[in-house]
Every structure is written in C-alpha cells, then in structure tokens.
Design an enzyme around this catalytic site. Structure first.
Site, PDB file in Angstrom:
ATOM      1  N   ARG A 120       1.005  -1.079   0.140  1.00 36.53           N
ATOM      2  CA  ARG A 120      -0.121  -0.103   0.149  1.00 36.53           C
ATOM      3  C   ARG A 120       0.872   1.155   0.072  1.00 36.53           C
ATOM      4  NH1 ARG A 120      -2.240  -3.490   4.088  1.00 36.53           N
ATOM      5  NH2 ARG A 120      -4.489  -4.213   3.099  1.00 36.53           N
TER       6      ARG A 120
ATOM      7  N   LYS B 204      -2.561  -3.322   7.936  1.00 37.40           N
ATOM      8  CA  LYS B 204      -3.938  -2.802   8.785  1.00 37.40           C
ATOM      9  C   LYS B 204      -4.116  -3.442   9.834  1.00 37.40           C
ATOM     10  CE  LYS B 204      -6.370  -0.780   4.540  1.00 37.40           C
ATOM     11  NZ  LYS B 204      -7.403  -0.816   3.834  1.00 37.40           N
TER      12      LYS B 204
ATOM     13  N   HIS C 103      -1.740   3.424  -6.446  1.00 39.38           N
ATOM     14  CA  HIS C 103      -2.546   2.344  -6.369  1.00 39.38           C
ATOM     15  C   HIS C 103      -2.662   1.293  -7.562  1.00 39.38           C
ATOM     16  CE1 HIS C 103      -5.422   0.439  -3.418  1.00 39.38           C
ATOM     17  NE2 HIS C 103      -6.439   0.279  -4.477  1.00 39.38           N
TER      18      HIS C 103
ATOM     19  N   ARG D 291       0.018  -1.107  -7.537  1.00 39.00           N
ATOM     20  CA  ARG D 291      -0.365  -2.032  -6.770  1.00 39.00           C
ATOM     21  C   ARG D 291      -1.331  -3.194  -7.313  1.00 39.00           C
ATOM     22  NH1 ARG D 291      -1.299  -3.793  -1.370  1.00 39.00           N
ATOM     23  NH2 ARG D 291      -3.448  -4.252  -0.509  1.00 39.00           N
TER      24      ARG D 291
ATOM     25  N   HIS E  97      -4.392  -8.647   2.476  1.00 40.79           N
ATOM     26  CA  HIS E  97      -5.741  -8.678   2.470  1.00 40.79           C
ATOM     27  C   HIS E  97      -6.316  -9.467   3.606  1.00 40.79           C
ATOM     28  CE1 HIS E  97      -6.201  -7.158  -1.925  1.00 40.79           C
ATOM     29  NE2 HIS E  97      -6.125  -6.499  -0.996  1.00 40.79           N
TER      30      HIS E  97
ATOM     31  N   TYR F 183      -9.088  -9.352  -8.452  1.00 39.28           N
ATOM     32  CA  TYR F 183      -8.005  -9.338  -9.528  1.00 39.28           C
ATOM     33  C   TYR F 183      -7.961 -10.589 -10.355  1.00 39.28           C
ATOM     34  CZ  TYR F 183      -5.808  -5.678  -6.473  1.00 39.28           C
ATOM     35  OH  TYR F 183      -5.807  -4.637  -5.848  1.00 39.28           O
TER      36      TYR F 183
END
Length: 298
Positions: free
Chosen positions: A151, A175, A241, A244, A267, A276
């Site tokens: 990220r 995260k 982004h 990525r 994720h 994707y």
C-alpha cells in the site's frame, strides 16, 4: 385518475412542498413516464401495479443494459410516487416496500500492462542514472512498489528496521497491526541497498522534513504522474494504487496462487483479492485456443 395526471400531481407536490428544482422535476417526469409506459405494455395502470410489476420493470431496465446506479435512481422515483399515492389514498398499498434497490457491481481496478510498467520503470531508471536524489528516490519507490505490491501508505512510511536478511525481505505492519513478510526480487533489492547506503541512517527509508518525518504520499503520487507523462503513458491511468493492482494482476496472470497474492497484499479476506482474477479471463481463453484439441480448424 389516469397515469399522466397521477404523475403530474406527484410532481406538483415535489415542487410545492419539497422545493424540488426544475431539472429534478424533469428527471422525475422522464423516469416516471418510462415506468408508466412499461406498465401500459402489460395493460396495467400505476394505481394497479403490484410488487411483481415493479420487479419486472427493474428486470426490463437491466435487460436494456442500464447501469445499476441508474436503475436504482429510477426505482427511487417510482418508490416516492407510490408512497405519495398511498398518502393521498389513491392506492391502498405500496408495491415498492419490499423491493430491493439494484446493487452496483464492484468496479474492476485499473491495471497497467506489463509493457506499460516496463516503460515506466525504464524511464525512471534512466533518469535515476543522472544521480539527482529525487529521481533516484522515485526509481527506488517504483521498484519496491512493483516488486511488493505494498500500500502506498506502507511504502512511504517504510522504516529501516523493516528491511531484513540483507534486504531479501521486508517486514510490513499492515492494517490492524498485522505483520507480513514480503520478499524482494534482485532488482528491487539492489535499488534499495544502494539507496540505503547513500542516505542518512535515520528512522525512515524515505525521510522528509515534514511533521511525519517521511515522504508524503501526495508527493510520491505527483512525482509518479510526472514520470508517466515523460514515459508517454496516460497520466490519469497511473498512480501508486494502480501499480499495486498491476503487481497483483501480473502475478496471477503468470500462475501465482490466489492465497499467496492475498498474503503479499495484506488482505484479511480473500474475497478482496478475488477482484483481480478478472485478468485471468483473457489469459485462460488464449490457453484454451492455443492448446485445446478441438480449437482451430478441423
């Protein structure tokens, strides 16, 4: 009361009581006349419409190729009309009460092709050869981003202590405070080592004078768009982004396991990574065309 009169009565209420603008009134009129026209095709009046009629209308809109957002807007107009008719006593029930609004599909991510990423990296590498710090930094950022899929917030705030095993891996805290180990390819490793050797031994890999102490993501984004322009790529198509996305898409296209890509991207849920898999469609079709025994001329 005929459908046209019902619609006009509703629109008068919208204008007088809710102060709706003239263009809003016209938009409602177009949507509601379309709804009335659809019902008329089944010999139905608005005052007679039931839940199945409203559902059939939404199916009709979908079959016409109308976007979910546009169908949802039309349903909103129809819903408000029927609520008005119930409040006026013209209709006993609201057929839209338990009709779900169309849900827009999740948009596919913008993706650069392998050739486009290669052009971007080559341009950055050529400019970095001049030795200017900002150009070298941009090249290192790009190599790391395309090699890891980090990220942008993780990349610009990367700390020196995250660089492990002679720069073979990065330890990333993503995260929710979850750590993941991300490997580096040789080119990204060489670029990173050279950069670390040439910069101050502070906390961050990409230090800056701002309050946070590291490069701002906005600065990286601006520099990247400038590079895209110089590389002859559409500026609107290129962002951190998007790179990525390219990392994930190109891995899958070349046979990487979806679970591995999920782990590398950080994720929590694999359903986030599954967006994707659209890039595999053309690739799989080509494989079938090239290798299936019944493909080609008989």
């Amino acid at each position: 009361m005929k459908d046209g009169h019902l619609i006009e009565a509703f629109l008068e209420m919208m204008s007088a009581e809710r102060g709706a603008a003239a263009n809003t009134i016209e938009a409602y009129r177009r949507d509601l006349l379309d709804y009335a026209g659809f019902l008329a095709g089944s010999n139905k009046a608005i005052s007679d419409a039931g839940r199945s009629d409203v559902a059939d209308y939404l199916s009709h809109l979908s079959a016409q190729g109308l976007a979910a957002s546009s169908s949802a807007r039309r349903l909103s107009a129809v819903r408000q009309l029927h609520r008005f008719l119930v409040s006026e006593g013209t209709k006993g029930d609201d057929p839209t009460r338990i009709v779900s609004s169309p849900k827009p599909g999740r948009g596919l991510p913008k993706v650069l092709s392998v050739e486009e990423v290669d052009r971007l990296l080559k341009c950055a590498e050529e400019e970095a050869a001049g030795g200017e710090e900002s150009e070298v930094r941009l090249y290192v950022l790009l190599e790391l981003l395309y090699a890891t899929g980090l990220r942008v917030s993780e990349l610009v705030a990367l700390e020196r202590r995250a660089v492990r095993r002679e720069a073979d891996h990065l330890t990333i805290t993503g995260k929710g405070g979850k750590e993941r180990l991300v490997p580096l390819n040789d080119k990204a490793k060489d670029a990173l080592v050279g950069w670390l050797d040439s910069t101050d031994k502070g906390k961050f890999v990409f230090p800056a004078k701002g309050a946070e102490g590291h490069l701002a993501r906005q600065v990286f984004g601006r520099d990247l768009k400038g590079l895209a322009s110089r590389a002859g790529l559409p500026v609107a198509k290129v962002s951190p982004h998007v790179l990525r996305h390219a990392f994930a898409s190109h891995l899958l296209q070349n046979g990487a396991d979806l679970r591995v890509v999920q782990m590398l991207l950080g994720h929590a849920d694999i359903s986030t990574t599954q967006i994707y898999t659209h890039v595999l469609d053309a690739h799989l079709r080509k494989l079938l065309e090239d290798h299936h025994p019944l493909s080609g001329d008989a």
